[in-house]
Write a protein that holds these residues in place. Structure first.
Motif, mmCIF file in Angstrom:
data_model
loop_
_atom_site.group_PDB
_atom_site.id
_atom_site.type_symbol
_atom_site.label_atom_id
_atom_site.label_comp_id
_atom_site.label_asym_id
_atom_site.label_seq_id
_atom_site.Cartn_x
_atom_site.Cartn_y
_atom_site.Cartn_z
ATOM 1 N N TYR A 140 -0.960 -42.124 36.575
ATOM 2 C CA TYR A 140 -0.461 -43.481 36.355
ATOM 3 C C TYR A 140 -1.433 -44.510 36.919
ATOM 4 O O TYR A 140 -1.763 -45.511 36.259
ATOM 5 N N VAL A 141 -1.902 -44.271 38.148
ATOM 6 C CA VAL A 141 -2.854 -45.197 38.755
ATOM 7 C C VAL A 141 -4.152 -45.229 37.959
ATOM 8 O O VAL A 141 -4.733 -46.299 37.721
ATOM 9 N N GLU A 142 -4.619 -44.077 37.518
ATOM 10 C CA GLU A 142 -5.843 -44.014 36.711
ATOM 11 C C GLU A 142 -5.693 -44.840 35.436
ATOM 12 O O GLU A 142 -6.629 -45.537 35.017
ATOM 13 N N ALA A 143 -4.512 -44.774 34.803
ATOM 14 C CA ALA A 143 -4.285 -45.481 33.534
ATOM 15 C C ALA A 143 -4.108 -46.975 33.739
ATOM 16 O O ALA A 143 -4.564 -47.782 32.921
ATOM 17 N N THR A 144 -3.429 -47.372 34.822
ATOM 18 C CA THR A 144 -3.107 -48.787 35.028
ATOM 19 C C THR A 144 -4.129 -49.508 35.892
ATOM 20 O O THR A 144 -4.186 -50.744 35.874
ATOM 21 N N ARG A 145 -4.933 -48.752 36.642
ATOM 22 C CA ARG A 145 -5.939 -49.340 37.538
ATOM 23 C C ARG A 145 -7.276 -48.626 37.341
ATOM 24 O O ARG A 145 -7.732 -47.880 38.212
ATOM 25 N N PRO A 146 -7.909 -48.797 36.176
ATOM 26 C CA PRO A 146 -9.178 -48.096 35.907
ATOM 27 C C PRO A 146 -10.191 -48.349 37.018
ATOM 28 O O PRO A 146 -10.284 -49.462 37.549
ATOM 29 N N GLY A 147 -10.933 -47.301 37.358
ATOM 30 C CA GLY A 147 -11.920 -47.423 38.419
ATOM 31 C C GLY A 147 -11.389 -47.090 39.793
ATOM 32 O O GLY A 147 -12.137 -47.135 40.778
ATOM 33 N N SER A 148 -10.103 -46.735 39.898
ATOM 34 C CA SER A 148 -9.518 -46.381 41.185
ATOM 35 C C SER A 148 -10.139 -45.099 41.730
ATOM 36 O O SER A 148 -10.531 -44.206 40.978
ATOM 37 N N ARG A 149 -10.195 -45.012 43.059
ATOM 38 C CA ARG A 149 -10.664 -43.812 43.745
ATOM 39 C C ARG A 149 -9.457 -43.147 44.387
ATOM 40 O O ARG A 149 -8.785 -43.749 45.228
ATOM 41 N N GLN A 150 -9.188 -41.890 43.997
ATOM 42 C CA GLN A 150 -7.983 -41.226 44.466
ATOM 43 C C GLN A 150 -8.280 -39.839 45.017
ATOM 44 O O GLN A 150 -9.077 -39.088 44.455
ATOM 45 N N GLN A 151 -7.608 -39.519 46.103
ATOM 46 C CA GLN A 151 -7.669 -38.202 46.728
ATOM 47 C C GLN A 151 -6.267 -37.601 46.683
ATOM 48 O O GLN A 151 -5.276 -38.291 46.981
ATOM 49 N N VAL A 152 -6.178 -36.335 46.320
ATOM 50 C CA VAL A 152 -4.907 -35.615 46.272
ATOM 51 C C VAL A 152 -5.010 -34.405 47.189
ATOM 52 O O VAL A 152 -5.999 -33.665 47.136
ATOM 53 N N ILE A 153 -4.007 -34.202 48.037
ATOM 54 C CA ILE A 153 -3.950 -33.005 48.878
ATOM 55 C C ILE A 153 -2.749 -32.184 48.434
ATOM 56 O O ILE A 153 -1.609 -32.655 48.491
ATOM 57 N N GLU A 154 -3.001 -30.969 47.976
ATOM 58 C CA GLU A 154 -1.960 -30.084 47.444
ATOM 59 C C GLU A 154 -2.123 -28.704 48.072
ATOM 60 O O GLU A 154 -3.226 -28.164 48.129
ATOM 61 N N LEU A 155 -1.023 -28.137 48.548
ATOM 62 C CA LEU A 155 -1.067 -26.861 49.263
ATOM 63 C C LEU A 155 -1.385 -25.681 48.350
ATOM 64 O O LEU A 155 -2.108 -24.762 48.737
ATOM 65 N N GLU A 156 -0.852 -25.697 47.142
ATOM 66 C CA GLU A 156 -0.882 -24.517 46.275
ATOM 67 C C GLU A 156 -2.047 -24.549 45.291
ATOM 68 O O GLU A 156 -2.011 -25.244 44.273
ATOM 69 N N ALA A 157 -3.080 -23.738 45.547
ATOM 70 C CA ALA A 157 -4.213 -23.643 44.628
ATOM 71 C C ALA A 157 -3.793 -23.119 43.253
ATOM 72 O O ALA A 157 -4.280 -23.630 42.227
ATOM 73 N N PRO A 158 -2.909 -22.112 43.151
ATOM 74 C CA PRO A 158 -2.501 -21.656 41.812
ATOM 75 C C PRO A 158 -1.817 -22.751 40.999
ATOM 76 O O PRO A 158 -1.990 -22.823 39.779
ATOM 77 N N LEU A 159 -1.039 -23.612 41.662
ATOM 78 C CA LEU A 159 -0.388 -24.710 40.952
ATOM 79 C C LEU A 159 -1.424 -25.671 40.393
ATOM 80 O O LEU A 159 -1.329 -26.105 39.239
ATOM 81 N N VAL A 160 -2.428 -26.009 41.210
ATOM 82 C CA VAL A 160 -3.482 -26.917 40.756
ATOM 83 C C VAL A 160 -4.214 -26.321 39.560
ATOM 84 O O VAL A 160 -4.491 -27.013 38.573
ATOM 85 N N ALA A 161 -4.498 -25.026 39.614
ATOM 86 C CA ALA A 161 -5.195 -24.372 38.502
ATOM 87 C C ALA A 161 -4.350 -24.407 37.233
ATOM 88 O O ALA A 161 -4.868 -24.650 36.129
ATOM 89 N N LEU A 162 -3.049 -24.181 37.369
ATOM 90 C CA LEU A 162 -2.145 -24.225 36.211
ATOM 91 C C LEU A 162 -2.134 -25.615 35.595
ATOM 92 O O LEU A 162 -2.230 -25.764 34.361
ATOM 93 N N VAL A 163 -2.031 -26.636 36.428
ATOM 94 C CA VAL A 163 -1.984 -28.016 35.935
ATOM 95 C C VAL A 163 -3.314 -28.398 35.291
ATOM 96 O O VAL A 163 -3.351 -29.009 34.218
ATOM 97 N N ARG A 164 -4.411 -28.061 35.930
ATOM 98 C CA ARG A 164 -5.726 -28.410 35.378
ATOM 99 C C ARG A 164 -5.925 -27.795 33.986
ATOM 100 O O ARG A 164 -6.499 -28.429 33.093
ATOM 101 N N GLU A 165 -5.463 -26.563 33.813
ATOM 102 C CA GLU A 165 -5.690 -25.880 32.537
ATOM 103 C C GLU A 165 -4.771 -26.387 31.443
ATOM 104 O O GLU A 165 -5.209 -26.602 30.298
ATOM 105 N N HIS A 166 -3.509 -26.596 31.762
ATOM 106 C CA HIS A 166 -2.527 -26.881 30.709
ATOM 107 C C HIS A 166 -2.100 -28.347 30.636
ATOM 108 O O HIS A 166 -1.524 -28.770 29.618
#
Length: 286
Positions: free
Chosen positions: A88-114
């Motif tokens: 949402y921030v990427e779409a409404t505020r182009p050029g934003s710099r964002q960091q995400v901290i997520e515990l589950e590597a398998p979840l991140v891989a699933l989201v990135r792929e699909h």
């Protein structure tokens, strides 16, 4: 929060490191996809329209983000599910710099792929515990963030170590003078947990607003409350009218209402912190 689903092996899924199954399924609510963990929807993503926010508390977070000064944001997201708010921030505020901290590597891989991120999105994902991850963020982010979002759940509960005064002090150190912290707090009748959370956050960031469905804010049913907090007055001049209008009618409590809300609530410390209440399973059966 959405309706529980039976475990589905027909859609992309992965086993998480800390137990449970995460899957990506088509949404039943008018387009997009849902990230579902052990039968409970955790995130909704519309790849065609990242500004489409479905879950009520996420809509309210988006409304606060929209009130921040125009232009790109520097943001940190603690827990992000399928990355709904970073998108949402990427779409409404182009050029934003964002960091995400997520515990589950398998979840991140699933989201990135699909549910892939837009090409060129300025979103960096770091794997690890949210609190430990805050301490490992680049020093250049200290006192520079316009926005920090804390929306971390293990199953259906926020872990205890992410609810304390000590934790919120670490998070507040990331914020610029007018930066805003948004915290998703889930609680039920009586709101004992939410009251302690608001009182604890106010010890660190004294300008507080609480956004929620009116019945949830009155403690009449289980639901999500969004605590917005800052060291500076919150940019909420137009927010009450927007929240009342929908699409999910709600209100924002500020000033005297917040003082009444937290009256008598004990500050949470690392020594007595507890996880958020577990919702009754019937909450997800609609």
């Amino acid at each position: 929060m959405g309706r529980a689903r039976s475990r589905d092996t027909e859609h992309p899924q992965t086993r998480l490191d800390h137990g449970g199954i995460a899957s990506v399924v088509p949404s039943e609510f008018g387009g997009g996809f849902e990230l579902v963990v052990d039968g409970t929807p955790q995130s909704h993503v519309d790849l065609e329209d990242p500004t489409h926010l479905h879950f009520e508390y996420v809509v309210r977070m988006g409304a606060v983000i929209d009130q921040l000064p125009p232009g790109p944001l520097t943001a940190v997201h603690l827990g992000a599910g399928a990355l709904t708010l970073p998108r949402y921030v990427e779409a409404t505020r182009p050029g934003s710099r964002q960091q995400v901290i997520e515990l589950e590597a398998p979840l991140v891989a699933l989201v990135r792929e699909h549910l892939p991120l837009p090409r060129g999105a300025g979103i960096r994902i770091r794997i690890g515990d949210a609190r430990e991850g805050v301490g490992r963020l680049p020093a250049a982010l200290r006192a520079q963030c316009d926005l920090v979002v804390s929306d971390v759940y293990s199953g259906a509960q926020t872990p205890a170590h992410l609810t304390s005064l000590e934790f919120y002090r670490e998070v507040a150190a990331l914020l610029a003078p007018a930066g805003v912290l948004l915290v998703n707090v889930a609680d039920g009748p009586g709101l004992a947990f939410a009251r302690r959370q608001a009182a604890t956050i106010a010890q660190v960031l004294p300008e507080i607003g609480i956004l929620a469905d009116t019945q949830v804010l009155k403690g009449r049913r289980f639901g999500n409350l969004v605590v917005a907090a800052s060291a500076s007055p919150l940019p909420t001049e137009w927010l009450p009218r927007m929240l009342a209008a929908g699409p999910h009618p709600a209100k924002i409590a500020q000033g005297a209402e917040v003082r009444d809300f937290v009256q008598g609530a004990r500050i949470v410390t690392d020594g007595d912190a507890t996880a958020s209440p577990r919702p009754d399973a019937s909450l997800f059966l609609r």
